[in-house]
Scaffold this active site. Sequence first.
Site, PDB file in Angstrom:
ATOM      1  N   SER A 223       0.855  -1.190   0.000  1.00 55.80           N
ATOM      2  CA  SER A 223       0.000   0.000   0.000  1.00 55.80           C
ATOM      3  C   SER A 223       0.884   1.230   0.000  1.00 55.80           C
ATOM      4  O   SER A 223       1.834   1.324   0.787  1.00 55.80           O
ATOM      5  CB  SER A 223      -0.909  -0.004   1.233  1.00 55.80           C
ATOM      6  OG  SER A 223      -1.762   1.123   1.236  1.00 55.80           O
TER       7      SER A 223
ATOM      8  N   HIS B  52      -2.177   7.262  -4.929  1.00 58.22           N
ATOM      9  CA  HIS B  52      -2.408   6.073  -4.105  1.00 58.22           C
ATOM     10  C   HIS B  52      -2.265   4.852  -4.993  1.00 58.22           C
ATOM     11  O   HIS B  52      -2.722   4.847  -6.133  1.00 58.22           O
ATOM     12  CB  HIS B  52      -3.812   6.119  -3.500  1.00 58.22           C
ATOM     13  CG  HIS B  52      -4.342   4.780  -3.085  1.00 58.22           C
ATOM     14  ND1 HIS B  52      -5.245   4.070  -3.851  1.00 58.22           N
ATOM     15  CD2 HIS B  52      -4.084   4.010  -1.999  1.00 58.22           C
ATOM     16  CE1 HIS B  52      -5.540   2.938  -3.243  1.00 58.22           C
ATOM     17  NE2 HIS B  52      -4.839   2.865  -2.126  1.00 58.22           N
TER      18      HIS B  52
ATOM     19  N   ASN C 284      -2.333   0.370  -4.415  1.00 57.31           N
ATOM     20  CA  ASN C 284      -2.426  -0.771  -3.513  1.00 57.31           C
ATOM     21  C   ASN C 284      -2.714  -2.013  -4.337  1.00 57.31           C
ATOM     22  O   ASN C 284      -3.561  -1.984  -5.230  1.00 57.31           O
ATOM     23  CB  ASN C 284      -3.544  -0.546  -2.492  1.00 57.31           C
ATOM     24  CG  ASN C 284      -3.950  -1.835  -1.790  1.00 57.31           C
ATOM     25  OD1 ASN C 284      -4.908  -2.492  -2.185  1.00 57.31           O
ATOM     26  ND2 ASN C 284      -3.224  -2.171  -0.752  1.00 57.31           N
TER      27      ASN C 284
ATOM     28  N   ARG D 218      -3.063  -6.484  -3.612  1.00 57.65           N
ATOM     29  CA  ARG D 218      -3.149  -7.408  -2.485  1.00 57.65           C
ATOM     30  C   ARG D 218      -3.664  -8.771  -2.949  1.00 57.65           C
ATOM     31  O   ARG D 218      -4.334  -8.887  -3.974  1.00 57.65           O
ATOM     32  CB  ARG D 218      -4.091  -6.839  -1.419  1.00 57.65           C
ATOM     33  CG  ARG D 218      -5.469  -6.518  -1.982  1.00 57.65           C
ATOM     34  CD  ARG D 218      -6.281  -5.599  -1.076  1.00 57.65           C
ATOM     35  NE  ARG D 218      -7.568  -5.286  -1.688  1.00 57.65           N
ATOM     36  CZ  ARG D 218      -7.788  -4.260  -2.505  1.00 57.65           C
ATOM     37  NH1 ARG D 218      -6.801  -3.430  -2.797  1.00 57.65           N
ATOM     38  NH2 ARG D 218      -8.978  -4.055  -3.022  1.00 57.65           N
TER      39      ARG D 218
ATOM     40  N   HIS E  47     -20.686  12.832   0.848  1.00 54.80           N
ATOM     41  CA  HIS E  47     -21.164  14.009   1.586  1.00 54.80           C
ATOM     42  C   HIS E  47     -20.668  15.315   0.959  1.00 54.80           C
ATOM     43  O   HIS E  47     -21.217  16.376   1.256  1.00 54.80           O
ATOM     44  CB  HIS E  47     -20.763  13.929   3.064  1.00 54.80           C
ATOM     45  CG  HIS E  47     -19.290  13.959   3.316  1.00 54.80           C
ATOM     46  ND1 HIS E  47     -18.518  12.817   3.327  1.00 54.80           N
ATOM     47  CD2 HIS E  47     -18.442  14.988   3.583  1.00 54.80           C
ATOM     48  CE1 HIS E  47     -17.259  13.149   3.592  1.00 54.80           C
ATOM     49  NE2 HIS E  47     -17.182  14.463   3.747  1.00 54.80           N
TER      50      HIS E  47
END
Length: 296
Positions: free
Chosen positions: A104, A118, A120, A122, A181
């Site tokens: 990550s 970003h 990542n 896995r 939001h």
Amino acid sequence: MTDWTPYTARAKDWFEDLRNRICAEFEAIEREAGSQAAFEYVPWQREEDGNDNPGGGVRGAMKGEVFEKVGVNVSTVHGTFAPEFARTVHGAAENPAFTATGISLVAHMANPHVPAVHMNTRFLTTARAWFGGGADLNPPIPRAEDTEEFHAAFRAACAAHNPTYYERFSKWADDYFFIPHRGVHRGVGGIFYDHLECEGPPGEAGGGEEGDGAAWERHFAFTQDVGRAFLDVFPRIVRRRMAEPFTDADRQTQLEWRGRYAEFNLVYDRGTLFGLKTGGNIDAILMSLPPQAVWS
């Protein structure tokens, strides 16, 4: 059922090798900027009652002239999910035992014209076994050239494996990296994928129709290419922008944008929740948070 232990070991070795290459490239960029900044590596061990092999990982962090704060973490953990959390994880309702190995990365940049990023990837096992991951670009001040180059790199990585991957996984990134939001996306997207199954009946997502291990090899090859695409494209974007002049207003824009990035990671990000629910290292889990941010 396939014994995934040797497969987990192979994935772990790849994630660690990718970490080493990424960190070396980021340190090389710092040298080009006249900085001697380097990664500091801190190993950590997970704890779980009744588990004598819970695993752990290594947290890598650097603060430099170009990379204001970057974390590159690798971990390999084994254990049992709590019953309530197990019901939310793919395949864990049947058996709460799990393994997870992955890399990550989050980079917050000193210059507002350099996008944060970003990445990542896995490999997880429960009663199922699957790959997931992706990468997304997060510029405070978007530049069309950078966005297109980033997407082109992952479009090519996807096309080498499945002609449907890029359309599916770029849309998945747009849907996932969204702040409800606020009604805005976290950045300019990339790709996001999950539950690339490594065995199972024909017709399931990922599929195991080739036989035990064959689907794993396909999805592992794709996951490797995702890592290679990131290592190819992101340093080029950094080098293009890292010396550009910027104003106080640009910095303010960056700090306000970082606030929204933090909101997403603390409220919605599944990786953050997974780490906290499985007893991961707190500093490694929260390394995604920016070093400075403002809420105006």
